[in-house]
Write a protein that holds these residues in place. Structure first.
Motif, PDB file in Angstrom:
ATOM      1  N   GLN A  56       0.799  -1.221   0.000  1.00  0.00           N
ATOM      2  CA  GLN A  56       0.000   0.000   0.000  1.00  0.00           C
ATOM      3  C   GLN A  56       0.840   1.283   0.000  1.00  0.00           C
ATOM      4  OE1 GLN A  56      -3.641   0.214  -0.138  1.00  0.00           O
ATOM      5  NE2 GLN A  56      -2.992  -1.757  -0.957  1.00  0.00           N
ATOM      6  N   ILE A 101      -4.921  -0.177   7.602  1.00  0.00           N
ATOM      7  CA  ILE A 101      -3.610  -0.822   7.732  1.00  0.00           C
ATOM      8  C   ILE A 101      -3.164  -0.848   9.189  1.00  0.00           C
ATOM      9  CG2 ILE A 101      -1.166  -0.582   7.167  1.00  0.00           C
ATOM     10  CD1 ILE A 101      -2.743  -1.774   4.914  1.00  0.00           C
ATOM     11  N   ASN A 132      -2.411  -4.331  10.955  1.00  0.00           N
ATOM     12  CA  ASN A 132      -1.107  -4.635  11.545  1.00  0.00           C
ATOM     13  C   ASN A 132      -1.241  -5.046  13.013  1.00  0.00           C
ATOM     14  OD1 ASN A 132       1.789  -4.812  11.492  1.00  0.00           O
ATOM     15  ND2 ASN A 132       1.858  -2.894  12.628  1.00  0.00           N
TER      16      ASN A 132
END
Length: 395
Positions: A306, A353, A357
């Motif tokens: 990304q 994200i 994560n």
């Protein structure tokens, strides 16, 4: 000293700065790019590689850039995602996401950073509308209603209608424009190196998740007939530093174990590189006569390719706005449109994200269950699989 005049000043000669300069010059604007680092040599001083997702490749092709990169690109036709458990780790749940699911030739194209930057710089150097100033950095900014006056470290000055900050997470131009950032730290680091292996990668990128973070194998071109891949290994900071200090044989053995032997024994063929894993986002994308793009605006963990592709989306947006209304270049109206178009997308992607994560490094039984259940759902329910793949490729 009389200031030189240019339509656009770009601070930063990395991927983003060079692609922005090339794209804007292709649209007819004069561009001056400055970077305090020496010109890129193309030597393997950056051990990382970067995946350009298919929409980004199409944009690069449209601007005439892709032809210079095509022969060095390794296609990524399949993304294999696995959740692992145990010590030593073993694959518990595994699903494959294929380019053919979306009727496209590849999900992305992997390129070595050092070679890519050198070729982009060569293209820029040969463009008469681009003035490259490697070895010279940004030093000062005076923004006015009609122009930005930029000072450089060699004492020269530029008058530009637009100044673009593409100079990294610690961007001096962003700071000079008074734009603050917020940073999330995980206590993680990423370790990058390249390996050879006996089994062919078959154009498949492999992401294996376990407590601590992701272990990623990304296809590289064969070397002397031997399959090779780039590795990005995320883990808690102290563990990454321990791994980085192992000798080649010990690190290869540790990587083979962590990879669940997916490609057979891994042997190091490069040095190592370590960097912190963070999420960083600017409070604003613009200031008077200034646009902030790429890692100067947002930094993401190395997950799902990304990072660069969100950066390229900034560039395509800026180029389209400038091309559609060249007379408004750098005005508050045009910059306001740019900020409006990019802020929401970046906020959504950085939030997703960040959450992803956190989930992927969770070592608790609940985290393990959620990873496997989510992977099964995303891989087995065709409408969801397609929606996730399209969202991940959007740029």
């Amino acid at each position: 000293m009389r200031a030189e005049e240019t339509d656009i000043f770009v601070s930063g000669g990395g991927f983003a700065g060079l692609v922005a300069a090339l794209g804007l010059a292709e649209s007819g604007f004069s561009v001056t790019l400055a970077d305090p680092a020496p010109p890129p040599t193309g030597e393997n001083d950056d051990l990382r590689s970067t995946a350009f997702l298919e929409p980004s490749r199409l944009q690069l092709e449209a601007t005439g850039i892709w032809n210079a990169l095509r022969d060095a690109a390794t296609p990524l036709e399949v993304l294999c995602v696995a959740n692992c458990k145990g010590d030593p780790p073993r694959i518990e749940t595994e699903r494959a996401f294929r380019a053919t699911d979306l009727d496209i030739p590849a999900l992305g194209w992997n390129l070595p950073n050092a070679l890519t930057r050198r070729r982009l710089a060569d293209l820029a150097e040969s463009n008469p509308l681009i003035d490259l100033k490697f070895g010279i950095g940004f030093s000062s900014l005076l923004a006015r209603h009609s122009e930005a006056i930029v000072g450089l470290t060699d004492g020269s000055r530029l008058r530009a209608r637009l100044a673009i900050a593409a100079d990294g997470s610690a961007s001096p131009l962003r700071e000079a424009a008074g734009i603050a950032v917020e940073t999330t730290r995980y206590g993680q680091k990423a370790l990058a190196f390249a390996v050879s292996h006996p089994l062919p990668h078959k154009a498949t990128s492999i992401e294996l998740y376990l407590s601590g973070g992701a272990f990623v194998l990304v296809p590289l071109p064969d070397q002397n007939g031997v399959p090779t891949s780039a590795v990005v290994w995320m883990h808690d900071g102290p563990e990454v530093l321990r791994l980085a200090n192992l000798d080649d044989a010990a690190l290869g053995a540790a990587a083979t174990l962590r990879s669940c032997n997916a490609l057979g024994p891994l042997s190091l063929i490069s040095g190592r590189q370590v960097w912190p894993v963070i999420v960083q986002r600017t409070h604003r994308f613009t200031a008077q006569r200034v646009a902030v793009i790429a890692e100067a605006a947002h930094v993401l963990p190395p997950i799902g390719a990304q990072g660069l592709n969100v950066s390229l989306a900034d560039i395509w947006c800026l180029i389209e706005l400038a091309r559609d209304a060249p007379g408004e270049l750098g005005t508050s109206t045009q910059l306001g449109k740019f900020a409006s178009l990019r802020q929401r997308d970046v906020l959504v992607r950085t939030s997703i994200i960040d959450l992803y994560n956190r989930l992927c490094r969770d070592g608790t039984p609940a985290g393990q269950f959620l990873r496997s259940a989510g992977l099964r759902l995303a891989g087995d329910w065709a409408p969801l699989r397609s929606a996730i793949m399209r969202a991940g490729l959007a740029s």
